[in-house]
Design an enzyme around this catalytic site. Structure first.
Site, mmCIF file in Angstrom:
data_model
loop_
_atom_site.group_PDB
_atom_site.id
_atom_site.type_symbol
_atom_site.label_atom_id
_atom_site.label_comp_id
_atom_site.label_asym_id
_atom_site.label_seq_id
_atom_site.Cartn_x
_atom_site.Cartn_y
_atom_site.Cartn_z
ATOM 1 N N ALA A 155 50.836 37.567 0.229
ATOM 2 C CA ALA A 155 49.543 37.109 0.750
ATOM 3 C C ALA A 155 48.683 36.693 -0.443
ATOM 4 C CB ALA A 155 48.863 38.230 1.524
ATOM 5 N N LYS A 156 47.998 35.583 -0.297
ATOM 6 C CA LYS A 156 47.169 35.093 -1.412
ATOM 7 C C LYS A 156 45.770 35.692 -1.254
ATOM 8 C CE LYS A 156 46.535 30.660 -3.804
ATOM 9 N NZ LYS A 156 46.936 30.998 -5.160
ATOM 10 N N ILE A 157 45.665 36.947 -1.670
ATOM 11 C CA ILE A 157 44.454 37.753 -1.449
ATOM 12 C C ILE A 157 43.551 37.638 -2.673
ATOM 13 C CG2 ILE A 157 43.617 40.121 -1.070
ATOM 14 C CD1 ILE A 157 46.467 40.720 0.097
#
Ligand code: PLP
Length: 310
Positions: A155-157
């Site tokens: 996830a590109k958090i």
């Protein structure tokens, strides 16, 4: 004159007017997910082409699911908002588009539930990130890539980028261009903002998603082009640090970095210390495609300007 715009709180506005409150949850706790999309300028056509919009928004949706962010936009709405934003900003150069879905409540308390969510977009001019011709001098980072059991790298958090920032700054302050992080098992994971490939004879090798990588869209582009255009297969498997030292070639891929050769790692030249032939062939194909010059891959490119030269 170009005027950068944002889409913020469901309206378009000049970028300078789009401001969040200091108590915004995502700002305090890193509870946002984002994308980085490149718009590539084609001067002959006076057109900006957005690269693989669908895949970026598909990944954003997955990131939202992991972070329990309610994201109600359809693909058509997202494509339309993005192209309108770029068109009204009016850049005639390469740009970067930042979609960001985030916990927007202005409250204290670290959690993911019982919070409001919002979505914004902005666009900014964005030239080269690393020197794609000269290549990058890299070091193995003393920082390990975050594990899926800690913060999921798929996830590109926003908050995960503290990990990338620690690694990047360590590398640059020590005189390198980029950091290569290992996972907790000691296998190669990725750069601070790039995936890694090794050229081994007739094939490419790249770490699998289980090495805590962000599963890159440029990575997929390179795997596809190598297979379809060069007849080179890619193996996804664990890579040891010292395999990079002895590789024929090594390169990094990412929306910002495009395809950047790794010419040196930990003070050891890789191959002959210059861009290798496989990276060169892939780069030639890739730069033609992202600027809308290869009709076979036209479906990967979304034009933004409605009035263009014939
Ligand atoms: C940590 C990290 N790995 C890999 C990538 C490459 O992903 P993509 O090719 O989708 O830009 C990025 C860039 O977005 C990144 O931030």
């Amino acid at each position: 004159m170009p005027t950068p715009h944002a889409y913020f709180q469901k309206q378009f506005m000049p970028l300078a007017e789009a401001k969040i409150g200091i108590m915004t949850h995502a700002f305090n706790y890193g509870t946002g997910v984002f994308e980085g999309i490149r718009g590539n300028w084609n001067d002959a056509e006076q057109q900006l082409y957005l690269f693989r919009l669908k895949e970026h928004y598909d990944r954003l949706r997955k990131s939202c699911r992991i972070m329990r962010i309610d994201f109600q936009y359809s693909d058509e709405e997202l494509y339309s908002l993005t192209t309108r934003l770029v068109e009204m900003s009016g850049f005639q150069e390469d740009v970067y588009i930042r979609p960001l879905a985030y916990k927007s409540s202005e409250v204290l308390g670290v959690r993911l539930h019982d919070l409001e969510d919002d979505f914004l977009l902005f666009v900014a001019p964005f030239g080269p990130y690393l020197d794609v011709e000269k290549g990058a001098r890299c070091c193995t980072s003393s920082w390990r890539r975050v594990e899926d059991t800690g913060i999921p790298a798929r996830a590109k958090i926003t908050g995960i980028y503290a990990n990338s920032a620690l690694a990047k700054t360590e590398a640059q302050l020590n005189g390198f261009d980029e950091a290569i992080m290992l996972d907790e098992r000691g296998h190669v994971s990725e750069g601070s903002g790039e995936n890694i490939f090794v050229v081994d004879g007739e094939r490419l090798i790249t770490p699998p998603p289980s090495s805590n990588i962000l599963v890159g869209i440029t990575r997929d582009t390179v795997i596809t082009l190598a297979r379809e255009e060069l007849g080179i297969q890619t193996v996804e498997r664990d890579i040891d640090r010292t395999e990079l030292y002895t590789a024929d070639e090594c390169f990094m891929t990412g929306t910002a970095a495009h395809i950047t050769p790794v010419v040196e790692l930990d003070h050891r030249p890789i191959g002959d210390g210059k861009m290798g032939p496989v990276a060169k062939r892939l780069m030639r194909l890739y730069f033609d495609i992202i600027t809308g010059r290869n009709p076979k891959y036209a479906s990967w490119c979304t034009p933004c300007y409605s009035k263009v030269k014939a």
